[in-house]
Design a protein around this motif. Structure first.
Motif, PDB file in Angstrom:
ATOM      1  N   TYR A 126       2.780 -13.114  -3.560  1.00 35.46           N
ATOM      2  CA  TYR A 126       2.793 -11.673  -4.426  1.00 35.46           C
ATOM      3  C   TYR A 126       3.373 -11.842  -5.683  1.00 35.46           C
ATOM      4  O   TYR A 126       2.857 -11.946  -6.720  1.00 35.46           O
ATOM      5  CB  TYR A 126       3.666 -10.562  -3.745  1.00 35.46           C
ATOM      6  CG  TYR A 126       4.123  -9.560  -4.545  1.00 35.46           C
ATOM      7  CD1 TYR A 126       2.968  -8.491  -4.959  1.00 35.46           C
ATOM      8  CD2 TYR A 126       5.165  -9.546  -5.064  1.00 35.46           C
ATOM      9  CE1 TYR A 126       3.279  -7.551  -5.616  1.00 35.46           C
ATOM     10  CE2 TYR A 126       5.432  -8.458  -6.079  1.00 35.46           C
ATOM     11  CZ  TYR A 126       4.550  -7.553  -6.249  1.00 35.46           C
ATOM     12  OH  TYR A 126       5.125  -6.426  -7.098  1.00 35.46           O
ATOM     13  N   HIS A 134       1.556 -11.727  -9.011  1.00 32.63           N
ATOM     14  CA  HIS A 134       1.772 -10.793 -10.068  1.00 32.63           C
ATOM     15  C   HIS A 134       2.073 -11.434 -11.667  1.00 32.63           C
ATOM     16  O   HIS A 134       2.122 -10.327 -12.463  1.00 32.63           O
ATOM     17  CB  HIS A 134       3.218 -10.287  -9.823  1.00 32.63           C
ATOM     18  CG  HIS A 134       3.458  -8.827  -9.983  1.00 32.63           C
ATOM     19  ND1 HIS A 134       4.455  -8.681 -11.150  1.00 32.63           N
ATOM     20  CD2 HIS A 134       2.949  -7.592 -10.029  1.00 32.63           C
ATOM     21  CE1 HIS A 134       4.442  -7.402 -11.622  1.00 32.63           C
ATOM     22  NE2 HIS A 134       3.525  -6.536 -10.830  1.00 32.63           N
ATOM     23  N   GLN A 143      -0.450  -5.535 -10.389  1.00 32.60           N
ATOM     24  CA  GLN A 143       0.314  -5.130  -9.068  1.00 32.60           C
ATOM     25  C   GLN A 143      -0.789  -4.934  -7.808  1.00 32.60           C
ATOM     26  O   GLN A 143      -0.665  -5.458  -6.790  1.00 32.60           O
ATOM     27  CB  GLN A 143       0.982  -3.714  -9.209  1.00 32.60           C
ATOM     28  CG  GLN A 143       1.753  -3.292  -8.098  1.00 32.60           C
ATOM     29  CD  GLN A 143       3.124  -3.774  -7.715  1.00 32.60           C
ATOM     30  OE1 GLN A 143       3.537  -4.774  -8.382  1.00 32.60           O
ATOM     31  NE2 GLN A 143       3.753  -3.119  -6.911  1.00 32.60           N
ATOM     32  N   SER A 144      -1.868  -3.944  -8.172  1.00 25.04           N
ATOM     33  CA  SER A 144      -2.508  -3.828  -6.932  1.00 25.04           C
ATOM     34  C   SER A 144      -3.290  -5.245  -6.247  1.00 25.04           C
ATOM     35  O   SER A 144      -3.340  -5.362  -5.226  1.00 25.04           O
ATOM     36  CB  SER A 144      -3.512  -2.707  -7.201  1.00 25.04           C
ATOM     37  OG  SER A 144      -4.548  -3.268  -8.282  1.00 25.04           O
ATOM     38  N   VAL A 182      -0.567  -7.234  -4.605  1.00 23.14           N
ATOM     39  CA  VAL A 182      -0.421  -6.896  -3.197  1.00 23.14           C
ATOM     40  C   VAL A 182      -1.757  -7.289  -2.248  1.00 23.14           C
ATOM     41  O   VAL A 182      -1.463  -7.738  -0.977  1.00 23.14           O
ATOM     42  CB  VAL A 182      -0.347  -5.370  -3.077  1.00 23.14           C
ATOM     43  CG1 VAL A 182      -0.441  -4.842  -1.832  1.00 23.14           C
ATOM     44  CG2 VAL A 182       1.092  -4.938  -3.921  1.00 23.14           C
ATOM     45  N   PHE A 206      -1.406  -1.268   1.932  1.00 24.76           N
ATOM     46  CA  PHE A 206      -1.721  -1.356   0.464  1.00 24.76           C
ATOM     47  C   PHE A 206      -1.202  -0.403  -0.215  1.00 24.76           C
ATOM     48  O   PHE A 206      -0.501  -0.794  -1.345  1.00 24.76           O
ATOM     49  CB  PHE A 206      -3.243  -2.004   0.331  1.00 24.76           C
ATOM     50  CG  PHE A 206      -3.590  -1.900  -1.002  1.00 24.76           C
ATOM     51  CD1 PHE A 206      -3.520  -3.155  -1.387  1.00 24.76           C
ATOM     52  CD2 PHE A 206      -4.163  -0.690  -1.562  1.00 24.76           C
ATOM     53  CE1 PHE A 206      -3.933  -3.090  -2.966  1.00 24.76           C
ATOM     54  CE2 PHE A 206      -4.654  -0.673  -2.961  1.00 24.76           C
ATOM     55  CZ  PHE A 206      -4.570  -2.072  -3.593  1.00 24.76           C
ATOM     56  N   GLN A 207      -1.466   0.929   0.083  1.00 23.43           N
ATOM     57  CA  GLN A 207      -1.040   1.877  -0.942  1.00 23.43           C
ATOM     58  C   GLN A 207       0.465   2.054  -0.800  1.00 23.43           C
ATOM     59  O   GLN A 207       1.095   2.110  -2.115  1.00 23.43           O
ATOM     60  CB  GLN A 207      -1.815   2.943  -0.099  1.00 23.43           C
ATOM     61  CG  GLN A 207      -2.951   3.269  -0.481  1.00 23.43           C
ATOM     62  CD  GLN A 207      -3.496   3.732  -1.900  1.00 23.43           C
ATOM     63  OE1 GLN A 207      -3.288   2.703  -2.879  1.00 23.43           O
ATOM     64  NE2 GLN A 207      -3.870   4.658  -2.154  1.00 23.43           N
ATOM     65  N   ASN A 237       1.693  -1.146  -2.773  1.00 25.18           N
ATOM     66  CA  ASN A 237       1.453  -1.186  -4.181  1.00 25.18           C
ATOM     67  C   ASN A 237       2.255   0.021  -5.036  1.00 25.18           C
ATOM     68  O   ASN A 237       2.393  -0.125  -6.164  1.00 25.18           O
ATOM     69  CB  ASN A 237      -0.089  -0.698  -4.358  1.00 25.18           C
ATOM     70  CG  ASN A 237      -0.752  -0.900  -5.636  1.00 25.18           C
ATOM     71  OD1 ASN A 237      -0.335  -1.872  -6.318  1.00 25.18           O
ATOM     72  ND2 ASN A 237      -1.374   0.227  -6.115  1.00 25.18           N
TER      73      ASN A 237
END
Length: 264
Positions: free
Chosen positions: A53, A57, A62-63, A66, A126-127, A130
């Motif tokens: 990550y 990044h 960001q998404s 992740v 994930f959500q 994130n």
């Protein structure tokens, strides 16, 4: 020390794709001694997730960072725990008694319940990750992977192993008190380090107490619900149900971290 190294390698080879030397004279009971290292393997997986990550990044959103981090851990573990979640959902969703549930769980095909549970779990993780601050994500990943594997050890300690009829995969079926304490040391270490750092950085005690409450309560509630459910329907645990509790408590921990980070 040689024997403990053997147990550590056994845990590493069992729960990850990392190549380990061949271990001669393997016995299923060896996994009982290796169980104390399950949370340590979680720390390793969490470190890989955090590193991937962190690097992603730098050059990506960001998404995407992740998503790549999640993919890296799934590859590293061979989707071992995700498979357990899907099989558990298929069995408990489609079975009406213990024998039928176990039969469905042994089926290598992915059913509707399993596919739905797997999608919702991955999407929810994930959500949740994130939505965290980039500073929070690495420590949350390391702590979450370690603590969730400790939750699986709790199941092993509190319930009995339910064997499938016929040939089944080897699995740790018992863990001693000393090994349980060692597992707690590894499973709680990253979490306690975060607490200590918050104390040293002079965060308010109310903030630290809120973090402990919001992360421990969801994990304990999910663990209790799942342990009660599999005890009721199966009379104990299987390897698949251990994978499921790892996935669910990992998500519960992330949700707690997210709620905390949004209110401090």
């Amino acid at each position: 020390m040689k024997q403990e190294w053997r147990h550590l390698l056994l845990a590493l080879g069992f729960f990850t794709r990392i190549p380990v030397p061949n271990l001669p004279d393997f016995k299923d009971a060896d996994l009982n001694h290796a169980a104390k290292y399950f949370p340590l393997i979680g720390i390793l997986v969490g470190l890989v997730a955090a590193l991937v990550y962190f690097l992603a990044h730098f050059i990506l959103t960001q998404s995407l960072a992740v998503l790549i981090s999640m993919a890296a851990t799934i590859y590293l573990t061979g989707a071992f725990h995700e498979d357990g979640l899907a099989d558990s959902a298929d069995g408990l969703g489609g079975g009406w008694n213990k024998e039928r549930i176990l039969t469905i769980m042994q089926d290598s095909r992915l059913g509707t319940y399993g596919a739905t549970a797997l999608f919702l779990m991955l999407f929810a993780k994930f959500q949740t990750i994130n939505a965290m601050s980039p500073i929070v994500v690495p420590v949350a990943l390391i702590s979450g992977h370690a603590l969730s594997r400790l939750a699986a050890v709790w199941v092993m300690r509190c319930l009995v192993y339910v064997r499938f009829e016929g040939k089944s995969k080897p699995l740790a079926t018992a863990i001693s008190t000393i090994d349980t304490l060692i597992a707690h040391m590894f499973g709680l270490a990253p979490y306690l380090v975060v607490i200590v750092l918050l104390v040293l950085s002079q965060h308010a005690w109310q903030t630290i107490a809120l973090l402990i409450l919001l992360t421990s309560l969801p994990v304990l509630c999910v663990w209790w619900w799942w342990a009660h459910k599999i005890q009721r329907w199966l009379g104990g645990y299987t390897g698949d149900t251990l994978g499921a509790i790892q996935q669910m408590t990992e998500l519960a921990f992330y949700l707690g971290v997210l709620v905390w980070s949004l209110h401090v």
